[in-house]
Design an enzyme around this catalytic site. Structure first.
Site, PDB file in Angstrom:
ATOM      1  CD  GLN A 272     -13.206   9.464  -8.425  1.00 16.28           C
ATOM      2  OE1 GLN A 272     -13.567  10.641  -8.382  1.00 16.28           O
ATOM      3  NE2 GLN A 272     -12.608   8.880  -7.412  1.00 16.28           N
TER       4      GLN A 272
ATOM      5  CD  GLU B 149      -7.204   6.981  -8.374  1.00 15.63           C
ATOM      6  OE1 GLU B 149      -7.525   5.821  -8.083  1.00 15.63           O
ATOM      7  OE2 GLU B 149      -7.531   7.959  -7.694  1.00 15.63           O
TER       8      GLU B 149
ATOM      9  CG  ASP C  31     -15.152   6.618  -5.240  1.00  6.39           C
ATOM     10  OD1 ASP C  31     -16.254   7.126  -4.931  1.00  6.39           O
ATOM     11  OD2 ASP C  31     -14.056   7.183  -5.023  1.00  6.39           O
TER      12      ASP C  31
ATOM     13  CG  ASP D  26     -13.310   9.973  -0.612  1.00  2.00           C
ATOM     14  OD1 ASP D  26     -12.643  10.679   0.162  1.00  2.00           O
ATOM     15  OD2 ASP D  26     -13.035   9.879  -1.828  1.00  2.00           O
TER      16      ASP D  26
ATOM     17  CE  LYS E 119      -9.310   9.822  -1.126  1.00  4.53           C
ATOM     18  NZ  LYS E 119     -10.335  10.537  -1.932  1.00  4.53           N
TER      19      LYS E 119
ATOM     20  NE  ARG F 218      -7.297  12.532  -2.402  1.00  2.00           N
ATOM     21  CZ  ARG F 218      -7.968  13.583  -1.966  1.00  2.00           C
ATOM     22  NH1 ARG F 218      -7.644  14.135  -0.815  1.00  2.00           N
ATOM     23  NH2 ARG F 218      -8.985  14.072  -2.652  1.00  2.00           N
TER      24      ARG F 218
ATOM     25  CE  LYS G  10     -10.764   4.293  -4.156  1.00  5.46           C
ATOM     26  NZ  LYS G  10     -11.695   5.415  -4.005  1.00  5.46           N
TER      27      LYS G  10
HETATM   28  P1  PGA Z   1      -9.236  11.919  -5.649  1.00  9.34           P
HETATM   29  O1  PGA Z   1      -9.977  10.556  -5.939  1.00  9.34           O
HETATM   30  O2  PGA Z   1      -7.896  11.625  -5.090  1.00  9.34           O
HETATM   31  O3  PGA Z   1      -9.188  12.580  -7.008  1.00  9.34           O
HETATM   32  O4  PGA Z   1     -10.094  12.684  -4.675  1.00  9.34           O
HETATM   33  C1  PGA Z   1      -9.904   9.461  -5.079  1.00  9.34           C
HETATM   34  C2  PGA Z   1     -11.250   9.079  -4.515  1.00  9.34           C
HETATM   35  O5  PGA Z   1     -12.265   9.749  -4.768  1.00  9.34           O
HETATM   36  O6  PGA Z   1     -11.335   8.122  -3.749  1.00  9.34           O
HETATM   37 ZN    ZN Z   2     -13.663   8.573  -3.427  1.00  2.08          ZN
END
Ligand code: PGA
Ligand code: ZN
Length: 423
Positions: A160, A202, A239, A309, A334, A363, A385
């Site tokens: 990702q 992102e 990640d 995470d 988060k 996010r 992050k």
């Molecule tokens: P997400 O991705 O906000 O789509 O969950 C961010 C991450 O996985 O760190």
């Molecule tokens: Zn993540």
């Protein structure tokens, strides 16, 4: 005391509806916050309440807003905004479900953070200072995406986030300087190869690669092309977000055309760790594979930071269990996974007590809201992050951190913030 609280629908960086909350106190102090949204969400996260139906792909937030007006605002009016713990306890009790499924985690986190902002405004200090009190603060080590992937790029590659960190940078600002050069160099490399196809969710370049390894090769070349020595000057952080392509011990790497069991995936990641200057790996296994996490950490946790995470979903109890099991060495923080500021902080403090690295994170769906920059400094998280080095919902956070760096005169956490297992 809270004199007025209202929600409204605003739009996030993917053009999707989200919840904004305004709080005004009796003395006139004001606070505002916006809920972010994930795409690769953990199963244990607070619920991001959406309306379903035809409008906006089912992603409207009218129900969450209705809950704010009908239940949350009446419950909080007249309460002391400075008592964040009591505010959040009231929100949790009002919702009454473990997953915040009744009122919605999006309604709750926007409310909780807006109250926090109002309390800081009433105190007449920036939020980071309000949180830190008289205590010392440090600027966090940033983790910055160069290529997107996984759920943020239509699964063009499986991994990702392909990110960089700058362990030897002398300041937060210098870490951004180095990253900016790597981002530019990566763009030039992709352009020269005809692989420049825009950006992922992102802001990292769209990963028009034939394999995960090609992305790693290209990132390493971009670091070198920018004039840095791979490693301490600029290192790689990944990640894997493995829950997105595997569960119950079976992983399908679509891009690489391979299917692996957990130990096969662990070995593959180990080969990458041996070949590339990787210092941190997030969610190397699926969220349902605590023992896989433990085996990965036992094998490589002395060489790379292992971040949970989706695995830990910003929950103190899970952090404590992971620490006891030796399942990872760091926790991603988060706020909207937890649903309130107080629970977010509890997860971070549980990580700190366990000797974990702590990374405050955005996010994939974000907005101009910069609350997390203040949380990262005010709670002395050590790492931060946010996504890539383009798109203003990302740059707003990096730029806010530059302002905090200037205003605070604080030092930089640097590479020491990365937490590896003691060999
Ligand atoms: P997400 O991705 O906000 O789509 O969950 C961010 C991450 O996985 O760190
Ligand atoms: Zn993540």
């Amino acid at each position: 005391r809270i004199a007025a609280l209202r929600g409204r629908r605003v739009w996030d960086s993917r053009g999707r509806p989200t919840v904004e909350v305004d709080v005004r106190l009796e003395g006139g102090a004001f606070g505002r916050a916006i809920a972010p949204a994930g795409a690769s969400t953990g199963a244990g996260e607070a619920l991001d309440l959406r309306d379903g139906g035809a409008a906006f792909g089912g992603l409207d937030v009218r129900r969450a807003l209705a809950h704010i007006e009908a239940e949350i605002a009446p419950a909080l009016l007249g309460r002391d905004a400075g008592a964040q713990g009591a505010i959040d306890a009231a929100l949790i009790a009002l919702d009454g479900t473990p997953g915040k499924t009744r009122l919605g985690g999006n309604a709750l986190i926007a409310t909780s953070m807006a109250v926090l902002h109002a309390a800081a405004a009433a105190a007449g200090v920036p939020l980071w200072r309000h949180l830190a009190g008289d205590g010392p603060v440090r600027l966090p080590l940033p983790e910055i995406q160069i290529f997107g992937g996984g759920a943020h790029a239509a699964r063009r590659v499986d991994v990702q986030d392909f990110m960089v960190v700058c362990p030897s940078a002398a300041s937060f600002a210098q870490a951004l300087d180095r990253t900016a050069e790597v981002y530019r160099a990566a763009g030039a490399l992709l352009s020269a190869r005809g692989l420049l196809q825009g950006v992922a969710d992102e802001g990292g370049y769209w990963p028009a690669f034939a394999s995960n390894e090609e992305a790693l090769d290209m990132l390493l070349r971009a670091i070198e092309a920018a004039g840095f020595v791979p490693g301490d000057e600029v290192a790689i952080s990944l990640d894997i977000a493995a829950s997105q392509f595997g569960r119950a011990g079976r992983y399908r790497l679509a891009r690489d055309g391979r299917s692996l069991d957990a130990d096969g995936l662990i070995a593959l990641l180990g080969a990458w760790i041996a070949r590339y200057p990787i210092v941190s790996v997030e969610d190397p296994l699926a969220e349902d594979d605590a023992d896989g996490f433990r085996r990965f950490t036992a094998a490589y946790g002395d060489r790379v930071q292992v971040i949970g995470d989706d695995f830990l979903v910003t929950e103190a109890r899970r952090v404590e269990e992971a620490a006891a099991a030796g399942a990872c060495t760091a926790v991603l923080i988060k706020p909207n996974q937890a649903g309130t500021v107080t629970e977010t902080r509890a997860a971070l403090e549980a990580g700190r007590r366990a000797g974990f690295g702590t990374i405050v994170s955005a996010r994939s769906g974000e907005t101009e809201d910069v609350t997390i920059a203040h949380l990262a400094v005010g709670w002395d998280a050590g790492q931060f992050k946010v996504g890539s080095f383009t798109r203003s919902e990302r740059m707003a956070k990096w730029n806010e951190m530059l302002r905090i760096e200037e205003a605070s005169g604080a030092g930089f956490a640097g590479g020491a913030a990365l937490r590896r297992r003691r060999p």
